[in-house]
Design a protein around this motif. Structure first.
Motif, PDB file in Angstrom:
ATOM      1  N   PRO A   1       0.821  -1.216   0.000  1.00 42.91           N
ATOM      2  CA  PRO A   1       0.000   0.000   0.000  1.00 42.91           C
ATOM      3  C   PRO A   1       0.851   1.261   0.000  1.00 42.91           C
ATOM      4  CG  PRO A   1      -0.834  -1.567   1.604  1.00 42.91           C
ATOM      5  CD  PRO A   1       0.471  -2.123   1.109  1.00 42.91           C
ATOM      6  N   VAL A   2       1.964   1.227   0.682  1.00 41.95           N
ATOM      7  CA  VAL A   2       2.840   2.396   0.719  1.00 41.95           C
ATOM      8  C   VAL A   2       3.383   2.678  -0.669  1.00 41.95           C
ATOM      9  CG1 VAL A   2       4.961   3.354   1.668  1.00 41.95           C
ATOM     10  CG2 VAL A   2       3.501   1.893   3.091  1.00 41.95           C
ATOM     11  N   VAL A   3       3.913   1.645  -1.295  1.00 40.17           N
ATOM     12  CA  VAL A   3       4.469   1.819  -2.633  1.00 40.17           C
ATOM     13  C   VAL A   3       3.369   2.265  -3.597  1.00 40.17           C
ATOM     14  CG1 VAL A   3       5.555   0.638  -4.576  1.00 40.17           C
ATOM     15  CG2 VAL A   3       6.271   0.124  -2.243  1.00 40.17           C
ATOM     16  N   ASP A   4       2.233   1.627  -3.467  1.00 39.78           N
ATOM     17  CA  ASP A   4       1.079   2.003  -4.273  1.00 39.78           C
ATOM     18  C   ASP A   4       0.808   3.492  -4.157  1.00 39.78           C
ATOM     19  OD1 ASP A   4       0.458  -0.466  -5.245  1.00 39.78           O
ATOM     20  OD2 ASP A   4      -1.669  -0.242  -4.761  1.00 39.78           O
ATOM     21  N   GLY A   5       0.760   3.952  -2.924  1.00 34.11           N
ATOM     22  CA  GLY A   5       0.459   5.356  -2.689  1.00 34.11           C
ATOM     23  C   GLY A   5       1.492   6.265  -3.325  1.00 34.11           C
ATOM     24  N   LEU A   6       2.741   5.875  -3.220  1.00 34.66           N
ATOM     25  CA  LEU A   6       3.794   6.706  -3.791  1.00 34.66           C
ATOM     26  C   LEU A   6       3.732   6.710  -5.314  1.00 34.66           C
ATOM     27  CD1 LEU A   6       6.659   5.662  -1.371  1.00 34.66           C
ATOM     28  CD2 LEU A   6       5.625   7.920  -1.561  1.00 34.66           C
ATOM     29  N   LEU A   7       3.409   5.556  -5.862  1.00 34.60           N
ATOM     30  CA  LEU A   7       3.292   5.487  -7.328  1.00 34.60           C
ATOM     31  C   LEU A   7       2.108   6.323  -7.787  1.00 34.60           C
ATOM     32  CD1 LEU A   7       4.031   1.738  -8.132  1.00 34.60           C
ATOM     33  CD2 LEU A   7       5.384   3.729  -8.725  1.00 34.60           C
ATOM     34  N   GLU A   8       1.049   6.264  -7.014  1.00 32.28           N
ATOM     35  CA  GLU A   8      -0.159   7.018  -7.319  1.00 32.28           C
ATOM     36  C   GLU A   8       0.177   8.493  -7.496  1.00 32.28           C
ATOM     37  OE1 GLU A   8      -3.337   6.678  -8.525  1.00 32.28           O
ATOM     38  OE2 GLU A   8      -2.518   4.736  -8.042  1.00 32.28           O
ATOM     39  N   LEU A   9       0.998   8.986  -6.599  1.00 32.60           N
ATOM     40  CA  LEU A   9       1.328  10.407  -6.627  1.00 32.60           C
ATOM     41  C   LEU A   9       2.108  10.805  -7.875  1.00 32.60           C
ATOM     42  CD1 LEU A   9       2.333  10.987  -2.905  1.00 32.60           C
ATOM     43  CD2 LEU A   9       0.296  11.811  -4.086  1.00 32.60           C
ATOM     44  N   LEU A  10       2.857   9.844  -8.386  1.00 32.83           N
ATOM     45  CA  LEU A  10       3.670  10.168  -9.552  1.00 32.83           C
ATOM     46  C   LEU A  10       2.933   9.900 -10.845  1.00 32.83           C
ATOM     47  CD1 LEU A  10       6.925   8.573  -8.214  1.00 32.83           C
ATOM     48  CD2 LEU A  10       6.626  10.980  -8.733  1.00 32.83           C
ATOM     49  N   LYS A  11       1.857   9.152 -10.727  1.00 32.62           N
ATOM     50  CA  LYS A  11       1.209   8.668 -11.921  1.00 32.62           C
ATOM     51  C   LYS A  11       0.318   9.665 -12.621  1.00 32.62           C
ATOM     52  CE  LYS A  11      -0.496   4.757 -11.058  1.00 32.62           C
ATOM     53  NZ  LYS A  11      -1.504   3.747 -10.761  1.00 32.62           N
ATOM     54  N   PRO A  12      -0.710  10.116 -11.955  1.00 31.43           N
ATOM     55  CA  PRO A  12      -1.798  10.776 -12.638  1.00 31.43           C
ATOM     56  C   PRO A  12      -1.454  12.139 -13.127  1.00 31.43           C
ATOM     57  CG  PRO A  12      -2.176  10.682 -10.278  1.00 31.43           C
ATOM     58  CD  PRO A  12      -0.790  10.223 -10.533  1.00 31.43           C
ATOM     59  N   GLY A  13      -1.496  13.103 -12.280  1.00 35.91           N
ATOM     60  CA  GLY A  13      -1.178  14.413 -12.779  1.00 35.91           C
ATOM     61  C   GLY A  13       0.015  14.857 -12.071  1.00 35.91           C
ATOM     62  N   GLY A  14       0.599  13.914 -11.450  1.00 35.08           N
ATOM     63  CA  GLY A  14       1.704  14.138 -10.578  1.00 35.08           C
ATOM     64  C   GLY A  14       2.529  15.354 -10.771  1.00 35.08           C
ATOM     65  N   ALA A  15       3.367  15.326 -11.766  1.00 40.05           N
ATOM     66  CA  ALA A  15       4.202  16.485 -11.959  1.00 40.05           C
ATOM     67  C   ALA A  15       3.406  17.533 -12.628  1.00 40.05           C
ATOM     68  CB  ALA A  15       5.343  16.129 -12.822  1.00 40.05           C
ATOM     69  N   LYS A  16       2.376  17.275 -12.933  1.00 38.62           N
ATOM     70  CA  LYS A  16       1.363  17.962 -13.574  1.00 38.62           C
ATOM     71  C   LYS A  16       1.744  18.941 -14.555  1.00 38.62           C
ATOM     72  CE  LYS A  16       1.483  19.541 -10.585  1.00 38.62           C
ATOM     73  NZ  LYS A  16       1.230  18.791 -10.206  1.00 38.62           N
ATOM     74  N   SER A  17       1.005  18.981 -15.543  1.00 37.83           N
ATOM     75  CA  SER A  17       1.304  19.939 -16.522  1.00 37.83           C
ATOM     76  C   SER A  17       0.074  20.327 -17.186  1.00 37.83           C
ATOM     77  CB  SER A  17       2.203  19.357 -17.504  1.00 37.83           C
ATOM     78  OG  SER A  17       1.931  18.076 -17.712  1.00 37.83           O
TER      79      SER A  17
END
Lengths: 157, 157
Positions: free
Chosen positions: A132-148
């Motif tokens: 779950p921790v890794v999942d959460g961290l990946l989640e943050l980088l995945k969607p709009g993460g760095a966002k643009s």
DNA sequence: GCGACTATATCGTGTCACGATATAATTCAA
DNA sequence: TTGAATTATATCGTGACACGATATAGTCGC
């Protein structure tokens, strides 16, 4: 050209760096857990990886040195050396392939089976906790993460 | 006792071994990508990790050698050696902490910032692609993972 | 100021992956 | 078949790097 290089066209935010750093830290923690578990079982981390790669291979009758190299992302000579050390440790036995005598089939010894089973149990347990921790961290980088482009709903943070 | 050790009480299925092996393989692939990217940028993988750990740290004014050691899960002396190599490469500069002159503050040089930015961009891109794969593999190991939705509770193998 | 403690650095050592190379076995063409 | 090209594994010397042990410098309590 150096000024408008593609790689530097989109600056990374401080939050992105924090997220990447946190992800790598979590990865290192998992790997450190794995290494400690392997050493506690009396084998090196690479040997553990090798045992798992062999045991998890499709063919149950042993795998070749080349297969081991591809699975562990090693050069063939490095895989041969690793196999050599493991044979000397009593973790593997070498056999010859019937159809192609150049090939060497690597099989786990009973003690290797035992060590791998204990390690796998511990790893599955650990993964269930840290996934779950890794999942959460990946989640943050995945969607709009760095966002643009897309705007995400700002969850504060 | 050896026969009924807790760790070996629950045999691992062949499918479990395959899943664990696939997960580790995916992990190695990501790490191999990262290493290749770092080397292409002219730095070693450890140096990349160090740059990210420093840049992703809460304090923007540089971090200590001890902090670096904790983030990278290294012994303090190893972190000092790593920092030393990075200073020699022109990736870091050492500064002294005002409040405690034992401490050394490590700061990224402009060239290190540039390399880290390019690497981070590439890593975020890679993670967005491979995250679903890792997710899927973790999924399989997580819930009842090892097993089956149907008929679990097995007393048999 | 002195001793205990903390932070960083230095040195010798061991492990391990690698490139280059060697050896053995297979394949294929003529 | 013969024998060159190819594939599979093994050997050897080298280099990078993390470590333990230890040294040095700075801080704090008393």
């Amino acid at each position: 050209m150096a000024t408008s290089e593609r790689a530097s066209a989109r600056p990374i935010s401080a939050a992105d760096y924090r997220r990447l750093a946190a992800f790598r830290h979590a990865l290192r923690r998992f790997l450190a857990f794995s290494e400690a578990a392997a050493r506690k079982a009396g084998i090196t981390p690479q040997q553990h990886q090798a045992l798992l790669a062999i045991k998890g291979a499709p063919s149950a009758a042993g795998v070749t040195v080349g297969y081991l190299a591809r699975q562990l992302l090693l050069q063939p000579n490095s895989a041969a050396e690793l196999a050599d050390r493991m044979v000397n440790c009593g973790l593997l036995v070498r056999g010859e392939a019937a159809d192609d005598r150049r090939r060497v089939l690597l099989c786990l010894t009973p003690s290797a089976e035992k060590a791998l089973q204990a390690l796998s149990t511990a790893h599955i347990r650990e993964l269930r906790e840290s996934a779950p921790v890794v999942d959460g961290l990946l989640e943050l980088l995945k969607p709009g993460g760095a966002k643009s482009h897309r705007r995400q709903r700002t969850a504060s943070t």
